[in-house]
Design a protein around this motif. Structure first.
Motif, PDB file in Angstrom:
ATOM      1  N   CYS A   1      39.375  37.975  35.412  1.00 14.58           N
ATOM      2  CA  CYS A   1      39.765  38.192  36.802  1.00 14.58           C
ATOM      3  C   CYS A   1      39.684  39.677  37.163  1.00 14.58           C
ATOM      4  CB  CYS A   1      41.183  37.677  37.025  1.00 14.58           C
ATOM      5  SG  CYS A   1      41.747  37.838  38.736  1.00 14.58           S
TER       6      CYS A   1
ATOM      7  N   HIS B   1      41.403  41.166  39.222  1.00 17.78           N
ATOM      8  CA  HIS B   1      42.710  41.717  39.575  1.00 17.78           C
ATOM      9  C   HIS B   1      43.323  42.378  38.342  1.00 17.78           C
ATOM     10  CE1 HIS B   1      47.143  41.017  40.842  1.00 17.78           C
ATOM     11  NE2 HIS B   1      46.704  42.171  41.326  1.00 17.78           N
ATOM     12  N   LEU B   2      43.899  41.591  37.466  1.00 18.21           N
ATOM     13  CA  LEU B   2      44.524  42.157  36.271  1.00 18.21           C
ATOM     14  C   LEU B   2      44.011  41.503  34.993  1.00 18.21           C
ATOM     15  CD1 LEU B   2      48.167  42.619  37.596  1.00 18.21           C
ATOM     16  CD2 LEU B   2      46.413  44.377  37.266  1.00 18.21           C
ATOM     17  N   ALA B   3      42.795  41.038  35.050  1.00 14.18           N
ATOM     18  CA  ALA B   3      42.059  40.617  33.850  1.00 14.18           C
ATOM     19  C   ALA B   3      42.538  39.332  33.182  1.00 14.18           C
ATOM     20  CB  ALA B   3      42.029  41.752  32.830  1.00 14.18           C
ATOM     21  N   CYS B   4      43.252  38.486  33.905  1.00 11.21           N
ATOM     22  CA  CYS B   4      43.592  37.173  33.339  1.00 11.21           C
ATOM     23  C   CYS B   4      42.334  36.310  33.243  1.00 11.21           C
ATOM     24  CB  CYS B   4      44.613  36.468  34.223  1.00 11.21           C
ATOM     25  SG  CYS B   4      46.256  37.201  34.154  1.00 11.21           S
TER      26      CYS B   4
ATOM     27  N   CYS C   1      42.351  31.775  39.170  1.00 14.06           N
ATOM     28  CA  CYS C   1      43.112  32.602  38.236  1.00 14.06           C
ATOM     29  C   CYS C   1      44.593  32.259  38.390  1.00 14.06           C
ATOM     30  CB  CYS C   1      42.885  34.085  38.516  1.00 14.06           C
ATOM     31  SG  CYS C   1      43.884  35.128  37.412  1.00 14.06           S
TER      32      CYS C   1
ATOM     33  N   CYS D   1      47.250  33.544  37.136  1.00 12.86           N
ATOM     34  CA  CYS D   1      48.262  34.606  37.034  1.00 12.86           C
ATOM     35  C   CYS D   1      48.897  34.948  38.374  1.00 12.86           C
ATOM     36  CB  CYS D   1      47.645  35.853  36.408  1.00 12.86           C
ATOM     37  SG  CYS D   1      47.331  35.655  34.643  1.00 12.86           S
ATOM     38  N   HIS D   2      48.055  35.091  39.419  1.00 15.98           N
ATOM     39  CA  HIS D   2      48.588  35.445  40.736  1.00 15.98           C
ATOM     40  C   HIS D   2      47.890  34.646  41.833  1.00 15.98           C
ATOM     41  CE1 HIS D   2      48.811  39.022  38.027  1.00 15.98           C
ATOM     42  NE2 HIS D   2      50.071  38.955  38.395  1.00 15.98           N
TER      43      HIS D   2
ATOM     44  N   GLY E   1      44.794  33.799  42.279  1.00 16.10           N
ATOM     45  CA  GLY E   1      43.507  34.286  42.763  1.00 16.10           C
ATOM     46  C   GLY E   1      42.485  33.153  42.773  1.00 16.10           C
TER      47      GLY E   1
ATOM     48  N   PRO F   1      45.009  38.093  45.269  1.00 21.66           N
ATOM     49  CA  PRO F   1      44.904  39.551  45.200  1.00 21.66           C
ATOM     50  C   PRO F   1      43.659  40.142  44.550  1.00 21.66           C
ATOM     51  CG  PRO F   1      46.312  38.752  43.442  1.00 21.66           C
ATOM     52  CD  PRO F   1      45.930  37.547  44.257  1.00 21.66           C
ATOM     53  N   PRO F   2      42.761  39.379  43.953  1.00 21.93           N
ATOM     54  CA  PRO F   2      41.601  40.036  43.324  1.00 21.93           C
ATOM     55  C   PRO F   2      40.852  40.913  44.330  1.00 21.93           C
ATOM     56  CG  PRO F   2      41.715  37.773  42.589  1.00 21.93           C
ATOM     57  CD  PRO F   2      42.733  37.920  43.705  1.00 21.93           C
TER      58      PRO F   2
HETATM   59 FE1  FES Z   1      43.960  37.154  38.454  1.00 21.31          FE
HETATM   60 FE2  FES Z   1      46.074  38.550  39.246  1.00 21.31          FE
HETATM   61  S1  FES Z   1      45.085  38.612  37.325  1.00 21.31           S
HETATM   62  S2  FES Z   1      44.971  37.021  40.337  1.00 21.31           S
END
Ligand code: FES
Length: 223
Positions: free
Chosen positions: A121, A123-126, A142, A144-145, A147, A160-161
């Motif tokens: 991802c 955003h924060l690499a999930c 994604c 995690c958040h 996305g 948020p990505p």
């Molecule tokens: Fe994917 Fe935040 S790490 S949406």
């Protein structure tokens, strides 16, 4: 063989796929890696050109999108890699490309289009997952958040990505096997990515793609 790869355990200097937001340095490093690229293949360049051309024309079949990592900036083409023996409509498969730690995802959409993306991802690499049952063409999700990415383009559609998923270029052999052959940076046009990477390492391919300066480079290699 359907989809998803679960988050990889944290490795040295790399955040867990669960995305520990406290490790800003590691996350920044990984985000940096996925915004670079690399590419190539030793396989028949005609096949590559056909794949690339198809991808440029329809943005899908035979082509996918992808990842890349820092050594991609060296413009050194990675070896092509077999992703799977076969991929049916609605299915996906997780793989690693171009490096052994670069998570990627290949998806066969219901209309037969083959696409590939980095599964990291932006955003924060999930880890990004394939959800076939969402929307008319499925989606890349994604957890995690929340996305969401468009399955056909990799563009962000929710959450948020900040950037699209990097594309990975795929090709399909007559036996149905799927291969990863190249990558692009997030949001990088396909031709630009391929010309940049093939320009020096595969001038004959670059020439077929009409890349600037490719004819001269190809000619000088022959003489
Ligand atoms: Fe994917 Fe935040 S790490 S949406």
């Amino acid at each position: 063989m359907s989809v998803t790869e679960q988050p990889a355990p944290a490795a040295d200097g790399e955040p867990s796929a669960g995305g520990d937001p406290s490790d800003d340095a590691a996350q920044a490093h990984l985000r940096d890696r996925i915004s670079a690229d690399s590419l190539t293949t030793r396989r028949d360049y005609l096949r590559i050109v056909a794949t690339v051309s198809g991808g440029l024309a329809i943005g899908g079949i035979g082509v996918a999108a992808g990842i890349l990592h820092r050594h991609g900036d060296s413009d050194t083409a990675p070896e092509s890699k077999k992703v799977t023996d076969r991929l049916a409509p609605g299915e996906s498969v997780a793989f690693r490309f171009p490096g052994d730690e670069d998570r990627a995802l290949a998806v066969r959409l219901q209309d037969g289009t083959l696409v590939g993306y980095s599964a990291v991802c932006t955003h924060l690499a999930c880890a990004v997952l394939w959800r076939e049952d969402r929307g008319p063409a499925g989606e890349l999700y994604c957890p995690c958040h929340e996305g969401v990415f468009d399955a056909r383009t990799g563009e962000v559609t929710a959450g948020p990505p900040p950037r699209p998923l990097p594309r990975i270029f795929l090709t399909e052999e007559v036996d149905g096997s799927v291969w990863a052959i190249a990558t692009a940076r997030s949001g990088e046009p396909a031709r630009e990515a391929l010309c940049r990477q093939f320009g020096e390492s595969r001038p004959e391919v670059a020439a077929r793609l009409g890349c600037p300066g490719a004819d001269r480079a190809n000619e000088s290699r022959r003489t």
